[in-house]
Design an enzyme around this catalytic site. Structure first.
Site, PDB file in Angstrom:
ATOM      1  N   TYR A 135      16.584  22.535  -2.479  1.00 34.74           N
ATOM      2  CA  TYR A 135      16.749  21.877  -3.792  1.00 34.74           C
ATOM      3  C   TYR A 135      17.661  22.712  -4.684  1.00 34.74           C
ATOM      4  O   TYR A 135      18.587  22.179  -5.309  1.00 34.74           O
ATOM      5  CB  TYR A 135      15.366  21.716  -4.423  1.00 34.74           C
ATOM      6  CG  TYR A 135      15.329  21.182  -5.841  1.00 34.74           C
ATOM      7  CD1 TYR A 135      15.471  19.820  -6.103  1.00 34.74           C
ATOM      8  CD2 TYR A 135      15.104  22.032  -6.929  1.00 34.74           C
ATOM      9  CE1 TYR A 135      15.396  19.322  -7.398  1.00 34.74           C
ATOM     10  CE2 TYR A 135      15.027  21.542  -8.225  1.00 34.74           C
ATOM     11  CZ  TYR A 135      15.170  20.190  -8.459  1.00 34.74           C
ATOM     12  OH  TYR A 135      15.090  19.703  -9.749  1.00 34.74           O
ATOM     13  N   ALA A 156      19.928  24.908  -3.870  1.00 34.81           N
ATOM     14  CA  ALA A 156      21.317  24.893  -3.387  1.00 34.81           C
ATOM     15  C   ALA A 156      21.991  23.572  -3.746  1.00 34.81           C
ATOM     16  O   ALA A 156      23.160  23.536  -4.157  1.00 34.81           O
ATOM     17  CB  ALA A 156      21.346  25.104  -1.876  1.00 34.81           C
TER      18      ALA A 156
HETATM   19  N1  LIG Z   1      10.315  17.285 -13.865  1.00 40.13           N
HETATM   20  C1  LIG Z   1      10.721  18.553 -13.800  1.00 40.13           C
HETATM   21  O1  LIG Z   1       9.945  19.506 -13.920  1.00 40.13           O
HETATM   22  C2  LIG Z   1      12.189  18.838 -13.604  1.00 40.13           C
HETATM   23  C3  LIG Z   1      12.670  20.141 -13.795  1.00 40.13           C
HETATM   24  C4  LIG Z   1      14.019  20.404 -13.630  1.00 40.13           C
HETATM   25  C5  LIG Z   1      14.863  19.372 -13.250  1.00 40.13           C
HETATM   26  N2  LIG Z   1      14.367  18.122 -13.044  1.00 40.13           N
HETATM   27  C6  LIG Z   1      15.286  17.062 -12.668  1.00 40.13           C
HETATM   28  O2  LIG Z   1      15.159  16.040 -13.631  1.00 40.13           O
HETATM   29  C7  LIG Z   1      15.480  14.791 -13.032  1.00 40.13           C
HETATM   30  C8  LIG Z   1      14.401  13.766 -13.338  1.00 40.13           C
HETATM   31  O3  LIG Z   1      13.174  14.256 -12.927  1.00 40.13           O
HETATM   32  P1  LIG Z   1      11.892  13.414 -13.248  1.00 40.13           P
HETATM   33  O4  LIG Z   1      10.738  14.242 -12.845  1.00 40.13           O
HETATM   34  O5  LIG Z   1      12.002  12.799 -14.638  1.00 40.13           O
HETATM   35  O6  LIG Z   1      12.072  12.226 -12.189  1.00 40.13           O
HETATM   36  P2  LIG Z   1      11.126  11.003 -11.955  1.00 40.13           P
HETATM   37  O7  LIG Z   1      10.906  10.972 -10.480  1.00 40.13           O
HETATM   38  O8  LIG Z   1       9.969  11.018 -12.861  1.00 40.13           O
HETATM   39  O9  LIG Z   1      12.048   9.794 -12.406  1.00 40.13           O
HETATM   40  C9  LIG Z   1      13.216   9.472 -11.715  1.00 40.13           C
HETATM   41  C10 LIG Z   1      13.467   7.977 -11.786  1.00 40.13           C
HETATM   42  O10 LIG Z   1      14.601   7.718 -10.953  1.00 40.13           O
HETATM   43  C11 LIG Z   1      14.310   6.651 -10.060  1.00 40.13           C
HETATM   44  N3  LIG Z   1      15.084   6.897  -8.842  1.00 40.13           N
HETATM   45  C12 LIG Z   1      14.730   7.716  -7.817  1.00 40.13           C
HETATM   46  N4  LIG Z   1      15.682   7.708  -6.882  1.00 40.13           N
HETATM   47  C13 LIG Z   1      16.647   6.860  -7.315  1.00 40.13           C
HETATM   48  C14 LIG Z   1      17.884   6.421  -6.763  1.00 40.13           C
HETATM   49  N5  LIG Z   1      18.314   6.872  -5.577  1.00 40.13           N
HETATM   50  N6  LIG Z   1      18.651   5.559  -7.478  1.00 40.13           N
HETATM   51  C15 LIG Z   1      18.225   5.091  -8.676  1.00 40.13           C
HETATM   52  N7  LIG Z   1      17.039   5.461  -9.249  1.00 40.13           N
HETATM   53  C16 LIG Z   1      16.270   6.339  -8.574  1.00 40.13           C
HETATM   54  C17 LIG Z   1      12.809   6.716  -9.841  1.00 40.13           C
HETATM   55  O11 LIG Z   1      12.293   5.452  -9.432  1.00 40.13           O
HETATM   56  C18 LIG Z   1      12.317   7.147 -11.218  1.00 40.13           C
HETATM   57  O12 LIG Z   1      12.053   6.031 -12.062  1.00 40.13           O
HETATM   58  C19 LIG Z   1      15.696  15.080 -11.546  1.00 40.13           C
HETATM   59  O13 LIG Z   1      17.061  15.228 -11.294  1.00 40.13           O
HETATM   60  C20 LIG Z   1      14.959  16.384 -11.350  1.00 40.13           C
HETATM   61  O14 LIG Z   1      15.457  17.118 -10.250  1.00 40.13           O
HETATM   62  C21 LIG Z   1      13.051  17.829 -13.224  1.00 40.13           C
END
Ligand SMILES: NC(=O)c1ccc[n+]([C@@H]2O[C@H](COP(=O)([O-])OP(=O)(O)OC[C@H]3O[C@@H](n4cnc5c(N)ncnc54)[C@H](O)[C@@H]3O)[C@@H](O)[C@H]2O)c1
Length: 275
Positions: A174, A176
């Site tokens: 992840y 990377a």
């Molecule tokens: N939650 C954390 O702690 C955290 C920390 C650092 C970075 N991030 C990054 O933040 C971003 C969002 O995280 P989150 O926890 O809010 O995500 P989440 O999984 O809660 O929400 C993501 C949304 O995107 C949709 N989705 C998934 N794959 C998809 C695709 N291929 N095409 C279109 N829609 C798609 C899902 O259905 C969901 O509604 C991600 O990139 C994650 O890596 C999250």
């Protein structure tokens, strides 16, 4: 003959004469069209609300139909169902948005998740899955939205992670892939700057999204809070606020940047106390 000091002072005079903009107006974007990919919940849902409040019409994209329709209804936007990891679907999505709304000004890519693996345990399939879920959609979106964004001088903001910026034990694939997102964003920023398109990324620490609420047990959550100089974890609206700024005309001189949202964790020297 030119005198460097005279030139410098006339530059200064120009700076003093710089018109004072209406700063709050620069945060608004009436009449614009925003595409939020992964809008269905968490950070994406909050980003959709933030952009809608700024006056943009928000195209809410998700793989999950119910989520896409629900958030579109919440923000008065348009739902789209697409898998952003599939380039053909991204091409069709962008065509449909332009047919429906005639323009595109803002792209926000939220999609991503971690499959926690140590380097020793990660299989080839883990690596391929991780790069598809984190990186592929970013390159598809940059490639296929650059032209419409260039028409009005738009922006792309991608969610990466602090995992991209340091070692991430137990989460190497992840980290990377997110580091590759940061690199891609910087290259895109330089390549698209002459066309007036800005590209940035926000890099959050743990964010209390619905998905993370399920993963973090109370003990682990308390440990993260204790590690935070601000004494709390991020919530999705913290990330959406940074996305709103980067998408707005307030950030018109910001491109190729990583905005770290970690509550001060990275600012603290990890060192035994002297006193
Ligand atoms: N939650 C954390 O702690 C955290 C920390 C650092 C970075 N991030 C990054 O933040 C971003 C969002 O995280 P989150 O926890 O809010 O995500 P989440 O999984 O809660 O929400 C993501 C949304 O995107 C949709 N989705 C998934 N794959 C998809 C695709 N291929 N095409 C279109 N829609 C798609 C899902 O259905 C969901 O509604 C991600 O990139 C994650 O890596 C999250």
């Amino acid at each position: 003959m030119s005198d460097a000091r005279t030139d410098a002072s006339s530059d200064q005079a120009q700076a003093v004469d710089c018109p004072v903009p209406d700063y709050t107006e620069l945060l608004t974007a009436p009449g614009t069209v925003a595409l939020v990919v992964g809008a269905g919940q968490g950070i994406g849902r909050q980003a959709a609300h933030a952009l809608a409040q700024s006056g943009a019409h928000v195209c809410c994209v998700d793989t999950d139909t119910t989520r896409a329709e629900r958030i579109a209804e919440e923000v008065g936007g348009t739902p789209y169902v697409a898998d952003a990891t599939d380039e053909e679907q991204v091409v069709r999505l962008v065509e449909q948005v332009l047919t429906d709304h005639g323009r595109l000004d803002t792209v926000v890519d939220i999609v991503g998740m971690a499959r926690f693996r140590s380097l020793a345990d990660a299989s080839n399939e883990d690596w391929q899955w991780q790069f598809a879920v984190v990186l592929d959609h970013v390159r598809h979106l940059i490639k296929h939205t650059a032209d419409p964004l260039a028409t009005h001088g738009g922006s792309i903001t991608v969610v990466s992670s602090i995992a991209a910026l340091s070692g991430a034990q137990g989460n190497g694939p992840y980290a990377a892939a997110k580091a590759a997102v940061v690199s891609l964003v910087r290259t895109a920023a330089v390549e698209l700057a002459p066309r007036g398109v800005r590209v940035n990324t926000v890099a959050p620490d743990v964010v209390l999204t619905p998905r993370m609420e399920q993963i973090l047990d109370p003990e682990r959550r308390a440990a993260f809070v204790a590690n935070s100089p601000l004494g709390r974890l991020a919530v999705p609206s913290d990330v959406a606020a940074a996305i709103l700024f980067l998408s707005s005309r307030l950030a018109s001189y910001v491109t190729g940047q990583v905005v770290v949202l970690d509550g001060g964790v990275g600012a603290r020297l990890q060192y035994p106390d002297f006193v």
